[in-house]
Design a protein around this motif. Structure first.
Motif, PDB file in Angstrom:
ATOM      1  N   ALA A  12       2.916  -8.174   8.924  1.00  0.00           N
ATOM      2  CA  ALA A  12       1.560  -7.785   8.529  1.00  0.00           C
ATOM      3  C   ALA A  12       0.587  -8.940   8.743  1.00  0.00           C
ATOM      4  O   ALA A  12      -0.528  -8.755   9.260  1.00  0.00           O
ATOM      5  N   ALA A  13       0.992 -10.146   8.358  1.00  0.00           N
ATOM      6  CA  ALA A  13       0.133 -11.313   8.536  1.00  0.00           C
ATOM      7  C   ALA A  13      -0.123 -11.591  10.013  1.00  0.00           C
ATOM      8  O   ALA A  13      -1.250 -11.915  10.412  1.00  0.00           O
ATOM      9  N   THR A  14       0.905 -11.458  10.821  1.00  0.00           N
ATOM     10  CA  THR A  14       0.752 -11.685  12.262  1.00  0.00           C
ATOM     11  C   THR A  14      -0.262 -10.723  12.865  1.00  0.00           C
ATOM     12  O   THR A  14      -1.093 -11.110  13.696  1.00  0.00           O
ATOM     13  N   ARG A  15      -0.231  -9.471  12.428  1.00  0.00           N
ATOM     14  CA  ARG A  15      -1.192  -8.488  12.935  1.00  0.00           C
ATOM     15  C   ARG A  15      -2.622  -8.817  12.495  1.00  0.00           C
ATOM     16  O   ARG A  15      -3.567  -8.679  13.277  1.00  0.00           O
ATOM     17  N   LEU A  16      -2.768  -9.257  11.235  1.00  0.00           N
ATOM     18  CA  LEU A  16      -4.104  -9.620  10.758  1.00  0.00           C
ATOM     19  C   LEU A  16      -4.651 -10.826  11.521  1.00  0.00           C
ATOM     20  O   LEU A  16      -5.838 -10.886  11.855  1.00  0.00           O
ATOM     21  N   ALA A  76      -6.696  -3.373   6.955  1.00  0.00           N
ATOM     22  CA  ALA A  76      -5.601  -3.331   5.980  1.00  0.00           C
ATOM     23  C   ALA A  76      -4.242  -3.365   6.664  1.00  0.00           C
ATOM     24  O   ALA A  76      -4.054  -2.772   7.732  1.00  0.00           O
ATOM     25  N   GLN A  77      -3.303  -4.059   6.016  1.00  0.00           N
ATOM     26  CA  GLN A  77      -1.915  -4.085   6.477  1.00  0.00           C
ATOM     27  C   GLN A  77      -0.991  -3.928   5.270  1.00  0.00           C
ATOM     28  O   GLN A  77      -1.114  -4.635   4.285  1.00  0.00           O
ATOM     29  N   ASP A  78      -0.066  -2.994   5.393  1.00  0.00           N
ATOM     30  CA  ASP A  78       0.893  -2.684   4.325  1.00  0.00           C
ATOM     31  C   ASP A  78       2.151  -3.520   4.510  1.00  0.00           C
ATOM     32  O   ASP A  78       2.764  -3.509   5.580  1.00  0.00           O
ATOM     33  N   ASP A  79       2.552  -4.255   3.458  1.00  0.00           N
ATOM     34  CA  ASP A  79       3.800  -5.038   3.549  1.00  0.00           C
ATOM     35  C   ASP A  79       4.848  -4.609   2.520  1.00  0.00           C
ATOM     36  O   ASP A  79       5.947  -5.166   2.477  1.00  0.00           O
ATOM     37  N   TYR A  99       0.718  -1.524  -7.698  1.00  0.00           N
ATOM     38  CA  TYR A  99       0.014  -2.800  -7.722  1.00  0.00           C
ATOM     39  C   TYR A  99      -0.918  -2.929  -6.513  1.00  0.00           C
ATOM     40  O   TYR A  99      -2.036  -3.429  -6.624  1.00  0.00           O
ATOM     41  N   GLY A 100      -0.447  -2.494  -5.343  1.00  0.00           N
ATOM     42  CA  GLY A 100      -1.180  -2.734  -4.109  1.00  0.00           C
ATOM     43  C   GLY A 100      -2.342  -1.806  -3.861  1.00  0.00           C
ATOM     44  O   GLY A 100      -3.376  -2.229  -3.334  1.00  0.00           O
ATOM     45  N   VAL A 101      -2.207  -0.535  -4.218  1.00  0.00           N
ATOM     46  CA  VAL A 101      -3.280   0.429  -3.950  1.00  0.00           C
ATOM     47  C   VAL A 101      -4.548   0.105  -4.744  1.00  0.00           C
ATOM     48  O   VAL A 101      -5.659   0.167  -4.191  1.00  0.00           O
ATOM     49  N   PRO A 102      -4.453  -0.264  -6.043  1.00  0.00           N
ATOM     50  CA  PRO A 102      -5.677  -0.659  -6.749  1.00  0.00           C
ATOM     51  C   PRO A 102      -6.390  -1.845  -6.080  1.00  0.00           C
ATOM     52  O   PRO A 102      -7.623  -1.901  -6.067  1.00  0.00           O
ATOM     53  N   SER A 103      -5.619  -2.775  -5.516  1.00  0.00           N
ATOM     54  CA  SER A 103      -6.227  -3.906  -4.822  1.00  0.00           C
ATOM     55  C   SER A 103      -6.938  -3.450  -3.552  1.00  0.00           C
ATOM     56  O   SER A 103      -8.037  -3.917  -3.227  1.00  0.00           O
ATOM     57  N   LEU A 104      -6.323  -2.532  -2.831  1.00  0.00           N
ATOM     58  CA  LEU A 104      -6.943  -1.977  -1.628  1.00  0.00           C
ATOM     59  C   LEU A 104      -8.220  -1.222  -1.988  1.00  0.00           C
ATOM     60  O   LEU A 104      -9.245  -1.334  -1.297  1.00  0.00           O
ATOM     61  N   HIS A 153       0.818  -1.204   0.000  1.00  0.00           N
ATOM     62  CA  HIS A 153       0.000   0.000   0.000  1.00  0.00           C
ATOM     63  C   HIS A 153       0.854   1.256   0.000  1.00  0.00           C
ATOM     64  O   HIS A 153       0.337   2.370  -0.043  1.00  0.00           O
ATOM     65  N   SER A 154       2.176   1.064   0.051  1.00  0.00           N
ATOM     66  CA  SER A 154       3.141   2.163  -0.090  1.00  0.00           C
ATOM     67  C   SER A 154       4.410   1.570  -0.683  1.00  0.00           C
ATOM     68  O   SER A 154       4.531   0.359  -0.849  1.00  0.00           O
ATOM     69  N   GLY A 155       5.356   2.421  -1.035  1.00  0.00           N
ATOM     70  CA  GLY A 155       6.619   1.937  -1.577  1.00  0.00           C
ATOM     71  C   GLY A 155       6.626   1.820  -3.089  1.00  0.00           C
ATOM     72  O   GLY A 155       5.681   2.240  -3.772  1.00  0.00           O
ATOM     73  N   ASP A 156       7.671   1.204  -3.621  1.00  0.00           N
ATOM     74  CA  ASP A 156       7.892   1.133  -5.064  1.00  0.00           C
ATOM     75  C   ASP A 156       6.796   0.376  -5.805  1.00  0.00           C
ATOM     76  O   ASP A 156       6.561   0.631  -6.992  1.00  0.00           O
TER      77      ASP A 156
END
Length: 376
Positions: free
Chosen positions: A85-89, A72-75, A42-47, A35-38
């Motif tokens: 991120a998975a652990t938090r979810l 939501a969790q950003d990885d 790809y990730g923001v459209p999915s979110l 949801h951030s980064g390079d």
């Protein structure tokens, strides 16, 4: 006694007031990705897809008498961040997860989701081993794996482009190297010569050394395995050094960000991507929802993510439960209409029913070519 009765009545009212709140406890849907980064393109459209599907379901009353809640969790597509991120979810007690979106991050998290018995569905992780042999029964995806992509792209190079010599450059990641390996295996089996097979550093600034090797190798085409930021820089270096070799890559290149970054140097590049389904009512609805909410056209893998969300919601609704075993059974048996077509999932978790095509950049836009397959 009167005071006691009054107190009991008050308690009864409190319990009665609390009961609907308990009954209406939300169903948490985890969304994990870059949801951030390079690789945010790809990730923001999915979110965004997840937000829109959840809002629409909730506006209609939710499912099973409950509202959906997005967690939501950003990885950033980094394996070391993905596990956190998975652990938090998991700690947040999500019912299912849409994501992760990158193969490396997905590979890192699957043991965690399996141990927690949580279904994870990726819209874009393509490494074949993620579903091979059904070894990850809690994992599903709404994207063609690299075996399918490699079958499509190698067949296109053989039969349409008539290649005899091929060079391969990849980012050494699960996704990029996997795509290069699979194409190489198909093409060498057909008698095509490999003239260069080498890894590049994704965050490198200067690719001149490998471009010189490419020039000396004189391939008919370059197969690139990796994501669009690296592809953009590499192709720009090639064209600056007057290396005009055609380039073909995986679905990660089918991104408007690639055309923006590479500019005129993106012209002519080939990539694989889901077949154009824009005439489907579900596609039109998903597109219109995004344009209305965000004011722009959807980005890469949006429709895959939208389809994944519909599949997960459909499975919860059809199973009448958030029980993982029942959700898995519904995913395997209950077809769902999506922007990609009517999907079911094979025993291994791969999507069946969607098409995959070859695209080429022409006049600054991706154009679908007459070369496709349907996943079974």
């Amino acid at each position: 006694m009167k005071k006691c009765m009054t107190w009991l009545a008050a308690m009864a009212l409190c319990v009665a007031a609390a009961a609907p709140a308990i009954a209406a406890e939300s169903i948490k849907i985890g969304v994990q990705g870059a949801h951030s980064g390079d690789l945010a393109s790809y990730g923001v459209p999915s979110l965004n897809a997840a937000k829109l599907v959840i809002d629409e379901v909730n506006a209609k009353g939710g499912i099973l008498g409950r509202q959906l809640e997005l967690v939501a969790q950003d990885d950033q597509c980094k394996p070391e961040l993905a596990t956190s991120a998975a652990t938090r979810l998991i700690s947040d007690k999500v019912a299912v997860v849409m994501g992760p979106i990158c193969s490396g991050a997905t590979k890192a998290t699957l043991p965690l989701y399996a141990e927690a018995r949580i279904v994870a569905m990726s819209p874009s992780a393509t490494t074949p081993e993620l579903t091979a042999g059904g070894k990850n029964p809690f994992f599903f995806r709404t994207i063609a794996n690299d075996n399918a992509q490699g079958r499509l792209t190698s067949d296109f190079m053989l039969n349409n482009l008539k290649v005899k010599k091929v060079a391969y450059l990849h980012d050494n990641g699960d996704y990029g190297k996997g795509f290069a390996d699979i194409n190489r295996a198909h093409l060498e089996k057909a008698g095509v010569e490999t003239v260069l097979f080498e890894a590049v550093t994704p965050d490198a600034v200067d690719f001149s050394a490998v471009v010189r090797k490419l020039r000396r190798a004189k391939p008919d085409i370059l197969v690139f395995g990796g994501y669009q930021p690296t592809a953009s820089k590499l192709i720009q270096q090639m064209r600056r050094d007057r290396v005009t070799t055609p380039v073909l890559g995986p679905d990660g290149l089918m991104d408007e960000a690639f055309i923006k970054m590479a500019g005129k140097d993106s012209e002519g590049v080939y990539s694989s991507y889901p077949k154009d389904t824009r005439n489907l009512p579900e596609f039109k609805h998903a597109r219109e929802a995004h344009v209305k909410q965000f004011g722009v056209e959807p980005g890469s893998f949006y429709y895959n993510a939208y389809s994944a969300m519909l599949a997960l919601v459909n499975a919860i609704e059809k199973s009448g439960s958030t029980d993982t075993d029942k959700i898995i059974e519904a995913l395997h048996t209950a077809p769902v209409k999506t922007p990609l077509g009517t999907l079911t999932f094979s025993k291994t978790g791969d999507a069946a029913g969607m098409g995959l095509s070859i695209y080429q950049v022409k006049d600054g836009k991706f154009v679908e070519l007459d070369h496709s397959i349907t996943l079974e």
